[in-house]
Every structure is written in structure tokens, then in C-alpha cells.
Design a protein around this motif. Structure first.
Motif, PDB file in Angstrom:
ATOM      1  N   ASN A 567     -10.279  48.192  54.584  1.00  0.00           N
ATOM      2  CA  ASN A 567     -10.217  49.311  55.520  1.00  0.00           C
ATOM      3  C   ASN A 567     -10.357  48.872  56.972  1.00  0.00           C
ATOM      4  OD1 ASN A 567      -9.984  50.927  53.290  1.00  0.00           O
ATOM      5  ND2 ASN A 567     -12.029  51.836  53.432  1.00  0.00           N
ATOM      6  N   ASP A 568     -11.098  47.758  57.220  1.00  0.00           N
ATOM      7  CA  ASP A 568     -11.345  47.369  58.608  1.00  0.00           C
ATOM      8  C   ASP A 568     -10.119  46.734  59.259  1.00  0.00           C
ATOM      9  OD1 ASP A 568     -11.495  45.152  56.980  1.00  0.00           O
ATOM     10  OD2 ASP A 568     -13.239  44.273  57.972  1.00  0.00           O
ATOM     11  N   THR A 569      -9.376  45.941  58.507  1.00  0.00           N
ATOM     12  CA  THR A 569      -8.223  45.236  59.081  1.00  0.00           C
ATOM     13  C   THR A 569      -6.889  45.716  58.522  1.00  0.00           C
ATOM     14  OG1 THR A 569      -8.372  43.515  57.374  1.00  0.00           O
ATOM     15  CG2 THR A 569      -9.607  43.154  59.429  1.00  0.00           C
ATOM     16  N   HIS A 570      -6.933  46.551  57.477  1.00  0.00           N
ATOM     17  CA  HIS A 570      -5.714  47.041  56.799  1.00  0.00           C
ATOM     18  C   HIS A 570      -4.848  45.879  56.303  1.00  0.00           C
ATOM     19  CE1 HIS A 570      -6.651  51.124  57.943  1.00  0.00           C
ATOM     20  NE2 HIS A 570      -6.817  50.731  59.197  1.00  0.00           N
ATOM     21  N   THR A 571      -5.513  44.782  55.950  1.00  0.00           N
ATOM     22  CA  THR A 571      -4.818  43.633  55.388  1.00  0.00           C
ATOM     23  C   THR A 571      -4.926  43.655  53.871  1.00  0.00           C
ATOM     24  OG1 THR A 571      -6.827  42.310  55.718  1.00  0.00           O
ATOM     25  CG2 THR A 571      -5.117  42.186  57.420  1.00  0.00           C
ATOM     26  N   PRO A 572      -3.964  43.051  53.154  1.00  0.00           N
ATOM     27  CA  PRO A 572      -3.959  43.122  51.691  1.00  0.00           C
ATOM     28  C   PRO A 572      -5.162  42.425  51.060  1.00  0.00           C
ATOM     29  CG  PRO A 572      -1.803  42.470  52.532  1.00  0.00           C
ATOM     30  CD  PRO A 572      -2.748  42.404  53.693  1.00  0.00           C
ATOM     31  N   LEU A 573      -5.604  42.955  49.931  1.00  0.00           N
ATOM     32  CA  LEU A 573      -6.598  42.280  49.111  1.00  0.00           C
ATOM     33  C   LEU A 573      -5.918  41.170  48.312  1.00  0.00           C
ATOM     34  CD1 LEU A 573      -8.628  45.345  47.775  1.00  0.00           C
ATOM     35  CD2 LEU A 573      -9.155  43.890  49.744  1.00  0.00           C
ATOM     36  N   TYR A 574      -6.739  40.261  47.776  1.00  0.00           N
ATOM     37  CA  TYR A 574      -6.219  39.094  47.075  1.00  0.00           C
ATOM     38  C   TYR A 574      -5.761  39.437  45.669  1.00  0.00           C
ATOM     39  CZ  TYR A 574      -6.086  34.279  45.306  1.00  0.00           C
ATOM     40  OH  TYR A 574      -5.688  33.086  44.763  1.00  0.00           O
ATOM     41  N   GLN A 575      -4.695  38.798  45.243  1.00  0.00           N
ATOM     42  CA  GLN A 575      -4.167  38.883  43.883  1.00  0.00           C
ATOM     43  C   GLN A 575      -3.881  40.319  43.427  1.00  0.00           C
ATOM     44  OE1 GLN A 575      -6.729  36.440  41.334  1.00  0.00           O
ATOM     45  NE2 GLN A 575      -5.164  34.857  41.335  1.00  0.00           N
ATOM     46  N   ILE A 576      -3.135  41.035  44.244  1.00  0.00           N
ATOM     47  CA  ILE A 576      -2.650  42.360  43.851  1.00  0.00           C
ATOM     48  C   ILE A 576      -1.241  42.195  43.279  1.00  0.00           C
ATOM     49  CG2 ILE A 576      -2.052  44.666  44.630  1.00  0.00           C
ATOM     50  CD1 ILE A 576      -5.036  44.104  44.690  1.00  0.00           C
TER      51      ILE A 576
END
Length: 685
Positions: A567-576
Motif C-alpha cells: 500500500n505504501d509504494t503500490h509496488t508488486p508483492l513477490y511471487q504473484i
């Protein structure tokens, strides 16, 4: 009245849910011990579970984009904790397919009776399922021997099941063995360091009368070696022993009381054993799980049931890296990574299930857990400075030892599930949940700061290094799931969508970097709490063609997508996992079954830059399977990746083994298996 023997109250609760909200949260699969020369992950993959690549029998499950400890994996109602800084011995690695009689996958909104300390869902594996007959004397019941071969990895597999029974006594033995070389990819190249060998054994004894049952299960596993291409170390030994004692008693009005005690112990070693990935560093880990569960299933009326439970779990961990004689850097002391680590959980829950009428069914539950963790003093290899540089591990060990390392978490889970029957064929389902998980010992207490020490920590297969954080708090997911099912005589369809808002999600932030060689940078990250959101959808369709003289034909298809970001950076989470779809056509003529499937996976473009995750291309695979039963013999022939397509595993991590052999290409993504001809034969006696 003879007792039902599946996995006590927890499983019985799940079976109730399975019949009522099957397509929303529960995907169950009963096995008949024919698919016996396989690992547990092959069975679970058919039920929507994804896996993060690891060793041949140690892949980590992923549910709704969440991996590893975020999923509660229950083996016959007991917990097994991964005793390894790289999670090389996760719970599912301790059971083989021939030992499994039932697998259940409850994604997202899992009822509190199914277990706590998870935010992704529950995977229940049942192998303790004693069978009885009507004879007074103990006699032979059944047996099964199987053998198999996989060409891509030159794998040999064998298993045996035996059963003796009477009206009151049941005795059985289950054994499995696998020996695999490193597999080849679609270009015909060896995927280095993917070889392994494993054996599993289980003895089960049970006694019952008209109202009660006692069962004892003893297990042993021996893995002399298992390569981990996406880790800096390999498994050089894993020896475990386990015991489970269960008591069940039927109560008035078809109620049930269940008491269970569990113990599991493992001695785990890491190092190097093959020229495909060389090194000199040894690591030793010992872990012990002790737990008990008390469960009550109390029918209050024909349409109301109350589930109550009290559980306790104790996990003990010691993780040290022995000094190397004559080494300046790795000596003269043993490196103590985690000393006398403990994780205690005490839990109580209550769950109400009720059918209001022929259309409405509801389940609501609350679970409270108290989780306490601690770890003793640690030490670095030495306190000397090297070439005038500060010994960061010596400083970190001293700072860690000055801390008050006791940490306590209080977890409250709540779930609400409702089903509404629109008509005879259509159902709508809704689930709401608040689920929490406390940090594991490695997330909290991994204290090393040097490149070497940090790269020994982490189960992500990304080539980076990790530092623990004693101040981590529990992560809490608020999840909503909505489903729709349509079932007719020839046609069925289901669609599920879900959304999870996770407070204090345990992610990792970059604190420094290092360059192994050729300017191919990797990061050192510290575990940290952030907020995150995940959502996704899945659709399944099955159509039964009109039965004809040439047999029954069935067409099935599914499509699934998952999205996750901080939520803070709107960057993807790992291994989606990227968008994935599968289409299959199955044919059955008497005892002859055939299946042809096509799987397509989209390009993975949303990647975690903190972990330097690789982009992977889209790919498609065609698989064919044919099985025939003749008297007591079952024979299966399969061709997986029929067109020998080269592809990279979007959830596979990077190949450190390849990087060590040739670092000019950087940290390349793990390649998938090329064409493999798989053969198996099973004989019942």
C-alpha cells in the motif's frame, strides 16, 4: 455405532463445510492410493494450490498469492514447523502421495475450527484413516505395490501399502522411495542441482469398539540429499521421527469428542554434495514440535451444531553453523544463528453452524490465540576484524544479546460464512474473515549482518540476503470472498472472487546490496511490517458430453488471476502468479481413461524490484495421460510438456547453481521441466 475415522473434529468440521460451500472455499479430493508414485504437491496442484520452486520434494505452497507459513498445513491434524533457514523441510515434504487418503484446500476464509496462525488458508492432509472389517480375527485386508519412472529426471519411484484388520483392530504400513537426477529443460539442458533422494515410512495401529477409537501413527523420513538450485546451500541430510496419538469418542446425539497429542523431531543438515553446486560451509538444525488438540462437536438440534476446541503448540529450534577447521572467516567458534528458540501457541475457539431452512446455511466462529516467542544468546564465528574492516557480525551478536528477546502476540480470528440456495441448481456464497499470523523464529531472530550470513536466510529463492527483526508484529488479513455455482446434470460452473486487506504484512525492505561477481547486484533486506492488498478471481467449468458407445467425454476448463501490492509504494508483492488458464478433455471407456490438457500462463511483468525478481515470458504446455485398469493391475503412461517447450517458472526464483557455474548471464530464472515420459504400474493384492 462405529466411529468415523477421518481427521477428528477439525476434519469433520471441514467436511461439513465441503458439502455446503464447496466451490467458495473448499476444494476436496479423495484419493484411492492409485496415484501412489508421486509427491503431495502433485495432488494439491489439481486443487488450485500453486508452488514456489525448491527441492524435488520441498516446494512451498502458495494460496491466493500468499506463501509458506502464511498457510496452515495440517498433517492428520498436527503441526510440523519447517526447521531450516531456507525452509527446506516444509510440512508437505514429510508425506508421500501413497500415504494420503484425503486432501482439503480451504483458501482465504477458512473456519476457525480448521486452525489458526494463518492468513492465507488451510491445507488439510489426511493419512491416518484406519480401516476395519466385520471379522473377529485379525486378517489380511489389502495391499498395494507400485513402481514408476520419469524420463526428464531419470527418476525411479516405488511405494508399498499393506493393511491388516479385524472388527476391533487395524494395522497398516506405508512406505515410499524416490531417487531423481537433475531434470532437463525444454532445450535439453540439465537444470543443475535439482537431484534428490527421499524415503518415507509410516506405521499405523488402531483399536475401536462401538463408541470409541484409539489410533497411533509412527513416522520416519530419511533424505540423504536434496539439491536446491535457487538457494546458496543444499540439503545434505534430513532425518525425522514423529508420533501421533488420537482418541475419539461418540457422544449423545451423534456428537464427537477428540483428543490428540503430536510429536515431531528433525535433525537437518545443509552443505554441498554435488559437483553441480560446490562449496565448503556446513549448517546444522534441530527442531521439535509438541502439541495437543481437544475438540468437541456438539449437535444442539437437527440443524444446529456447536464446535469447541482448545489447542497448545510448542516448537523448539536450534540452528548453528559449525566452524571449519583452519578457516579464518568461519571459525574458530561455531556460528550460533538461533539458540534455544521457542515458539508457543495456546488457542481456544468456538464455532456455530446452522441451517435455517432449505435455502440458508451459516457458520460463524471466533478463535483466540496467545503466541510467545523467545531465543537465547548467539555468537559469531569470531570477533576479529578482517583487513581492517569492522566485524559486523560480532557487533550484531553483541547487540542481539543485549536485547530482551521475549515477544508476545495476541491473535483474534473471526470468520463468517453463509450460503444461499437460489434454486435447485444455483448457489451464492459469501465469506468474511479476520485472520492473523505471528512472525516465525527466523523472521524475528535472524541477526547476522554480513553478506555470507544474510544469504543463508530466506526461503524465497531470489539470491538475496535477509536480516530478522525482533520488533515485527503479527500480520492481520481482512478477507471477503464471494462465489457462485451452477450445477446441472451435464454442466457445472463456479466463479469465486476475493479481496484481502493485510495490516502489518511481513515484507522486506532493502538496507544494503552486494555484488557477487560481474556487477550482478543482489540486495540485503530486513523483514519489516507494511500494509498490503491482494485480490483475485477463479472460474471453473465442466461439461459432460452425452454418453456414447465410444465412452464418456468430459471437457473442463479454468482460469485464475491474482494481484498483490504494497500500500505504501503500490509496488508488486513477490511471487504473484500471472494469469493462468487450462483446458482439458477427458475420455473414459470402461477401465480405460485418457486426458489431454493445455495450460497457458501469461507473461509475468509485475515483479518485486526490492527482491530483483525476474520478468518471465508467457508459455503453454500440453500434457497427455492414459490409465488402464486390468484385474488388480493399474498402468499409467503420461507425456508431460508434450512439445518439449522451454519455459521459465514464474514462481521458481533464480538459479544460483547456474550462476555459480557461469555468472556471465546473471541470476537467470529457474527453467521448467522439458518433455517427460512418466510410467507407473500398481498391483493390488
Amino acid at each position: 455405532m462405529v466411529l468415523i475415522s477421518p481427521n477428528a473434529l477439525a476434519e469433520q468440521a471441514n467436511i461439513i463445510i465441503d458439502s455446503d460451500i464447496e466451490h467458495l472455499e473448499v476444494h476436496g479430493q479423495q484419493t484411492t492410493n492409485k496415484d501412489v508414485v508421486n509427491s503431495a504437491d502433485k495432488l494439491l496442484s489439481k486443487q488450485g494450490v500453486d508452488f514456489s520452486q525448491a527441492g524435488g520434494v520441498s516446494a512451498l505452497p502458495i494460496l491466493n498469492g500468499l506463501m509458506g507459513d502464511r498457510i496452515k498445513v495440517s498433517i492428520d491434524g498436527g503441526d510440523i514447523t519447517s526447521s531450516c533457514a531456507n525452509h527446506m523441510n516444509p510440512p508437505l515434504s514429510y508425506t508421500a502421495a501413497n500415504q494420503i487418503t484425503l486432501t482439503e484446500v480451504i483458501a482465504g476464509v477458512s473456519p476457525v475450527s480448521a486452525g489458526g496462525d494463518n492468513i492465507a488458508g488451510v491445507i488439510n492432509v489426511t493419512s491416518l484413516n484406519p480401516e476395519f472389517n466385520q471379522t473377529e480375527q485379525l486378517s489380511w485386508q489389502n495391499g498395494n505395490v507400485s513402481a514408476g519412472y520419469r524420463s526428464a529426471s531419470d527418476t525411479l519411484l516405488a511405494s508399498i501399502n499393506t493393511q491388516m484388520a479385524s472388527k476391533n483392530i487395524s494395522l497398516s504400513y506405508q512406505g515410499a522411495y524416490e531417487d531423481a537426477n537433475s531434470y532437463t529443460d525444454g532445450n535439453g539442458h540439465k537444470v543443475l542441482d535439482t537431484l534428490y533422494q527421499a524415503q518415507n515410512h509410516a506405521l499405523i495401529a488402531a483399536w475401536q469398539d462401538e463408541t470409541q477409537q484409539v489410533a497411533l501413527k509412527l513416522t520416519h523420513q530419511h533424505i540423504p540429499f536434496q539439491g536446491f538450485a535457487n538457494q546458496y546451500m543444499d540439503m545434505t541430510n534430513n532425518d525425522s521421527f514423529g508420533a501421533l496419538l488420537r482418541y475419539q469418542q461418540t457422544l449423545e446425539n451423534d456428537g464427537l469428542f477428540s483428543a490428540q497429542a503430536n510429536w515431531h523431531s528433525v535433525e537437518h543438515e545443509m552443505g554441498f554434495f554435488t559437483a553441480e553446486k560446490t562449496g565448503m560451509m556446513p549448517m546444522q538444525t534441530s527442531g521439535n514440535d509438541f502439541s495437543y488438540q481437544l475438540h468437541w462437536q456438539l449437535p444442539l438440534s437437527n440443524n444446529r451444531t456447536l464446535l469447541l476446541g482448545q489447542e497448545y503448540y510448542l516448537y523448539q529450534l536450534n540452528d548453528s553453523w559449525p566452524a571449519i577447521e583452519g578457516s579464518t572467516m568461519m571459525g574458530p567458534n561455531d556460528y550460533i544463528n538461533i539458540n534455544d528458540g521457542q515458539r508457543k501457541r495456546a488457542a481456544v475457539y468456538g464455532e456455530w453452524q446452522q441451517s435455517f431452512n432449505n435455502q440458508w446455511w451459516m457458520s460463524a466462529g471466533v478463535r483466540y490465540e496467545y503466541v510467545s516467542t523467545r531465543a537465547g544468546d548467539v555468537q559469531a564465528y569470531n570477533t576479529m576484524s578482517m583487513m581492517g574492516m569492522t566485524n559486523v557480525n560480532a557487533l550484531a551478536a553483541n547487540e542481539f544479546n543485549q536485547l530482551n528477546r521475549q515477544r508476545d502476540d495476541q491473535i483474534i480470528d473471526a470468520t463468517w460464512l453463509v450460503k444461499y440456495q437460489l434454486n435447485h441448481n444455483e448457489t451464492i456464497e459469501l465469506g468474511l474473515a479476520r485472520k492473523s499470523r505471528a512472525p516465525n523464529l527466523y523472521e524475528r531472530y535472524s541477526w547476522g549482518q554480513s553478506t555470507m550470513a544474510t544469504t543463508m536466510i530466506g526461503w524465497y529463492g531470489d539470491g538475496n540476503g535477509y536480516v530478522g527483526n525482533p520488533d515485527l508484529v503479527e500480520e492481520t488479513a481482512h478477507t471477503i470472498s464471494v462465489g457462485y455455482t451452477l450445477t446441472t446434470e451435464d454442466y457445472s460452473a463456479s466463479a469465486t472472487t476475493w479481496y484481502s486487506d493485510i495490516t502489518d504484512y511481513i515484507d522486506a525492505d532493502v538496507i544494503s546490496s552486494f555484488t557477487p561477481s560481474n556487477n550482478h547486484t543482489r540486495n540485503i533486506l530486513e523483514f519489516n511490517n507494511v500494509d498490503a492488498a491482494l485480490f483475485g478471481a477463479r472460474m471453473d467449468i465442466s461439461y459432460q458430453l452425452t454418453e456414447k458407445d465410444d465412452g464418456n467425454w468430459t471437457i473442463t476448463s479454468n482460469i485464475s488471476a491474482t494481484h498483490g501490492e504494497r500500500n505504501d509504494t503500490h509496488t508488486p508483492l513477490y511471487q504473484i502468479k500471472p494469469l493462468q488458464t487450462e483446458l482439458a478433455i477427458a475420455h473414459q471407456l470402461g477401465h480405460w481413461k485418457n486426458s489431454l490438457s493445455w495450460q497457458w500462463v501469461a507473461t509475468k511483468e509485475r515483479v518485486d524490484n526490492n527482491r530483483l525478481e525476474n520478468v518471465t515470458g508467457s508459455y503453454s504446455l500440453i500434457n497427455f495421460t492414459s490409465t488402464i485398469e486390468w484385474q488388480n493391475v493399474t498402468m499409467t503412461a503420461a507425456i508431460n510438456n508434450l512439445l518439449d517447450h522451454y519455459y521459465q517458472l514464474p514462481l521458481g526464483g533464480v538459479s544460483i547453481a547456474n550462476y555459480k557455474q557461469d555468472n556471465t548471464q546473471g541470476f537467470e530464472q529457474m527453467a521448467g521441466t522439458g518433455r517427460s515420459i512418466d510410467l507407473s504400474v500398481s498391483y493390488k493384492f
